[in-house]
Design a protein around this motif. Structure first.
Motif, short mmCIF file in Angstrom:
data_model
loop_
_atom_site.label_atom_id
_atom_site.label_comp_id
_atom_site.label_asym_id
_atom_site.label_seq_id
_atom_site.Cartn_x
_atom_site.Cartn_y
_atom_site.Cartn_z
N ARG A 15 -20.48 -31.15 -114.22
CA ARG A 15 -20.73 -31.00 -115.66
C ARG A 15 -21.57 -32.12 -116.25
O ARG A 15 -21.98 -32.06 -117.40
CB ARG A 15 -19.39 -30.93 -116.42
CG ARG A 15 -18.69 -29.60 -116.30
CD ARG A 15 -17.38 -29.61 -117.03
NE ARG A 15 -16.81 -28.27 -117.11
CZ ARG A 15 -15.60 -28.01 -117.62
NH1 ARG A 15 -14.84 -28.99 -118.07
NH2 ARG A 15 -15.15 -26.76 -117.66
N ILE A 16 -21.81 -33.16 -115.45
CA ILE A 16 -22.59 -34.28 -115.97
C ILE A 16 -24.02 -33.85 -116.21
O ILE A 16 -24.68 -33.29 -115.34
CB ILE A 16 -22.55 -35.47 -114.99
CG1 ILE A 16 -21.14 -36.08 -114.96
CG2 ILE A 16 -23.57 -36.53 -115.38
CD1 ILE A 16 -20.98 -37.21 -113.98
N GLN A 17 -24.49 -34.11 -117.42
CA GLN A 17 -25.87 -33.79 -117.79
C GLN A 17 -26.47 -35.01 -118.47
O GLN A 17 -25.74 -35.84 -119.03
CB GLN A 17 -25.90 -32.60 -118.75
CG GLN A 17 -25.34 -31.31 -118.15
CD GLN A 17 -25.30 -30.19 -119.17
OE1 GLN A 17 -25.54 -30.38 -120.36
NE2 GLN A 17 -24.97 -29.00 -118.71
N PRO A 18 -27.81 -35.11 -118.44
CA PRO A 18 -28.45 -36.26 -119.09
C PRO A 18 -28.09 -36.35 -120.57
O PRO A 18 -28.00 -37.44 -121.14
CB PRO A 18 -29.94 -36.00 -118.89
CG PRO A 18 -30.02 -35.05 -117.74
CD PRO A 18 -28.78 -34.23 -117.82
N SER A 19 -27.91 -35.21 -121.21
CA SER A 19 -27.57 -35.20 -122.63
C SER A 19 -26.75 -33.96 -122.93
O SER A 19 -26.72 -33.01 -122.14
CB SER A 19 -28.84 -35.22 -123.49
OG SER A 19 -29.63 -34.06 -123.22
N PHE A 20 -26.10 -33.96 -124.07
CA PHE A 20 -25.29 -32.83 -124.48
C PHE A 20 -25.79 -32.35 -125.83
O PHE A 20 -25.90 -33.13 -126.78
CB PHE A 20 -23.81 -33.23 -124.58
CG PHE A 20 -22.94 -32.15 -125.17
CD1 PHE A 20 -22.63 -31.02 -124.43
CD2 PHE A 20 -22.45 -32.27 -126.47
CE1 PHE A 20 -21.84 -30.02 -124.97
CE2 PHE A 20 -21.65 -31.28 -127.01
CZ PHE A 20 -21.34 -30.15 -126.26
N SER A 47 -26.50 -25.81 -128.64
CA SER A 47 -26.81 -24.77 -127.66
C SER A 47 -25.71 -24.60 -126.60
O SER A 47 -25.79 -23.71 -125.77
CB SER A 47 -28.13 -25.07 -126.96
OG SER A 47 -28.07 -26.32 -126.29
N SER A 48 -24.70 -25.47 -126.64
CA SER A 48 -23.65 -25.42 -125.62
C SER A 48 -22.69 -24.26 -125.86
O SER A 48 -22.31 -23.97 -126.99
CB SER A 48 -22.85 -26.73 -125.62
OG SER A 48 -21.76 -26.64 -124.73
N SER A 49 -22.29 -23.60 -124.78
CA SER A 49 -21.30 -22.53 -124.85
C SER A 49 -19.99 -22.96 -124.20
O SER A 49 -19.19 -22.14 -123.77
CB SER A 49 -21.83 -21.26 -124.17
OG SER A 49 -22.15 -21.52 -122.81
N ARG A 50 -19.77 -24.26 -124.13
CA ARG A 50 -18.58 -24.84 -123.50
C ARG A 50 -17.31 -24.34 -124.20
O ARG A 50 -17.25 -24.24 -125.42
CB ARG A 50 -18.67 -26.36 -123.58
CG ARG A 50 -17.47 -27.13 -123.06
CD ARG A 50 -17.46 -27.24 -121.55
NE ARG A 50 -16.39 -28.13 -121.13
CZ ARG A 50 -16.55 -29.43 -120.86
NH1 ARG A 50 -17.74 -29.98 -120.96
NH2 ARG A 50 -15.53 -30.16 -120.48
N ARG A 88 -15.98 -39.66 -119.38
CA ARG A 88 -17.40 -39.72 -119.71
C ARG A 88 -18.03 -38.34 -119.81
O ARG A 88 -19.25 -38.20 -119.81
CB ARG A 88 -18.15 -40.55 -118.65
CG ARG A 88 -17.70 -42.01 -118.62
CD ARG A 88 -18.53 -42.83 -117.66
NE ARG A 88 -18.10 -44.22 -117.63
CZ ARG A 88 -18.67 -45.17 -116.88
NH1 ARG A 88 -19.70 -44.86 -116.08
NH2 ARG A 88 -18.21 -46.41 -116.92
N ASP A 89 -17.21 -37.32 -119.90
CA ASP A 89 -17.71 -35.96 -120.08
C ASP A 89 -18.41 -35.89 -121.44
O ASP A 89 -17.79 -36.13 -122.48
CB ASP A 89 -16.54 -34.98 -120.03
CG ASP A 89 -16.98 -33.52 -120.09
OD1 ASP A 89 -17.87 -33.20 -120.91
OD2 ASP A 89 -16.42 -32.71 -119.34
N PRO A 90 -19.72 -35.59 -121.48
CA PRO A 90 -20.45 -35.63 -122.76
C PRO A 90 -19.92 -34.66 -123.80
O PRO A 90 -19.93 -34.97 -125.00
CB PRO A 90 -21.89 -35.28 -122.35
CG PRO A 90 -21.78 -34.63 -121.01
CD PRO A 90 -20.59 -35.24 -120.35
#
Length: 321
Positions: free
Chosen positions: A85-90, A94-97, A283-285
């Motif tokens: 799940r780590i991404q450069p940015s959150f 647009s997130s569907s989390r 650290r989950d964005p």
């Protein structure tokens, strides 16, 4: 892929089998057929040289080795999930989390209702699964089934990080036609009155104030015990009963129902609601963003002085916005 001769794909099957203790339910969870899941169980038994699950009657019981494997297997999968799940940015827009939060209905009323309102604009595609705290809450947080927990100190889960979210005190709530609605309640009147109490969570947990009063020399006479805070107004209106509630919730209810708030004559210490998350999601964005939103909303709360009575409030007409 294999590691120490173990097919790592089998870890997912092992986690499902250990959590459900059922081949059929594991198959549904894994989107596999029952024969394929049975085959996975057979391969796991061969690798560990242990039955893992032993059939007793119509149910499966884990062996001692299987019980020891539950937590480390779940931890490994949670760490892998965090890595993926780590991404450069959150980008909340647009997130569907989907985020699962456990709390009391008190917290949902005074805090989370505003959080999800703001999220509708800031993160319109995100989903919030709000669940009630239960006796299984520690297991839910440990297993990662729940990502955020909001609870007072006595209900937080050891081993996971947390931060204070907001604090509150206690006030008494009465029907507007109660003889003491416009007066001051004495300690003797408080203990002589009939009370509406709350025992929440599937295991009927005591509220913070009830825990403290349970060790005092005097007891409240509880005529009615509600399973949650939300039902209290319906059980108070038109009666001579008293309810002791967190002040923020008491004032909110007085605005929406034919109730009034008076100072609690018993000195009950204030309490702090904590925000807690799984240690592997530190650290989950997405979790970081939601934590910041929760802190922002809680930071905007007006102060509630200990046992300070709220002014009698007339019911407001609903907004037409």
């Amino acid at each position: 892929m294999r590691f120490n001769k173990l097919d790592l794909n089998l870890l997912v099957a092992l986690d499902a089998l250990l959590s459900t203790r059922s081949v059929s339910r594991s198959a549904e969870k894994l989107f596999l057929s029952q024969p394929a899941t049975s085959l996975a169980l057979g391969r796991l038994r061969d690798y560990f040289a242990d039955e893992l699950l032993v059939q007793v009657g119509k149910t499966y019981v884990p062996t001692p080795l299987a019980q020891e494997l539950v937590k480390p297997v779940r931890d490994v999968l949670l760490q892998i999930q965090t890595i993926t799940r780590i991404q450069p940015s959150f980008d909340p827009a647009s997130s569907s989390r989907r985020v699962t939060i456990e709390s009391s209905d008190y917290v949902i009323s005074v805090l989370l209702s505003e959080v999800v309102r703001r999220a509708e604009t800031l993160a319109p595609l995100m989903q919030f699964d709000l669940r009630a705290i239960s006796p299984q809450t520690p297991e839910h947080l440990d297993s990662g089934e729940v990502e955020l927990l909001i609870a007072p100190e006595f209900a937080t889960v050891p081993g996971h990080p947390f931060e204070p979210l907001f604090e509150d005190g206690f006030s008494c709530v009465l029907s507007r036609d109660h003889p003491l609605a416009d007066g001051v309640m004495s300690v003797d009147q408080y203990f002589a009155a009939a009370h509406v109490g709350v025992e929440w969570g599937g295991g009927r947990r005591l509220t913070y104030d009830a825990r403290l009063l349970s060790i005092s020399r005097r007891e409240r006479r509880q005529e009615v015990i509600a399973p949650n805070f939300t039902l209290v107004p319906e059980l108070l209106s038109g009666t001579q009963r008293v309810a002791t509630l967190p002040t923020r919730l008491a004032r909110q209810m007085a605005q929406r129902h034919a109730l009034c708030v008076v100072a609690c004559p018993v000195a009950i210490p204030r309490f702090v609601e904590r925000l807690q998350w799984h240690k592997y999601q530190d650290r989950d964005p997405a979790i970081l963003w939601i934590r910041s939103l929760l802190l922002e909303v809680a930071g905007g709360f007006a102060s509630t002085e200990p046992n300070k009575p709220a002014s009698r409030t007339t019911r407001k007409k609903p907004s037409r916005r």
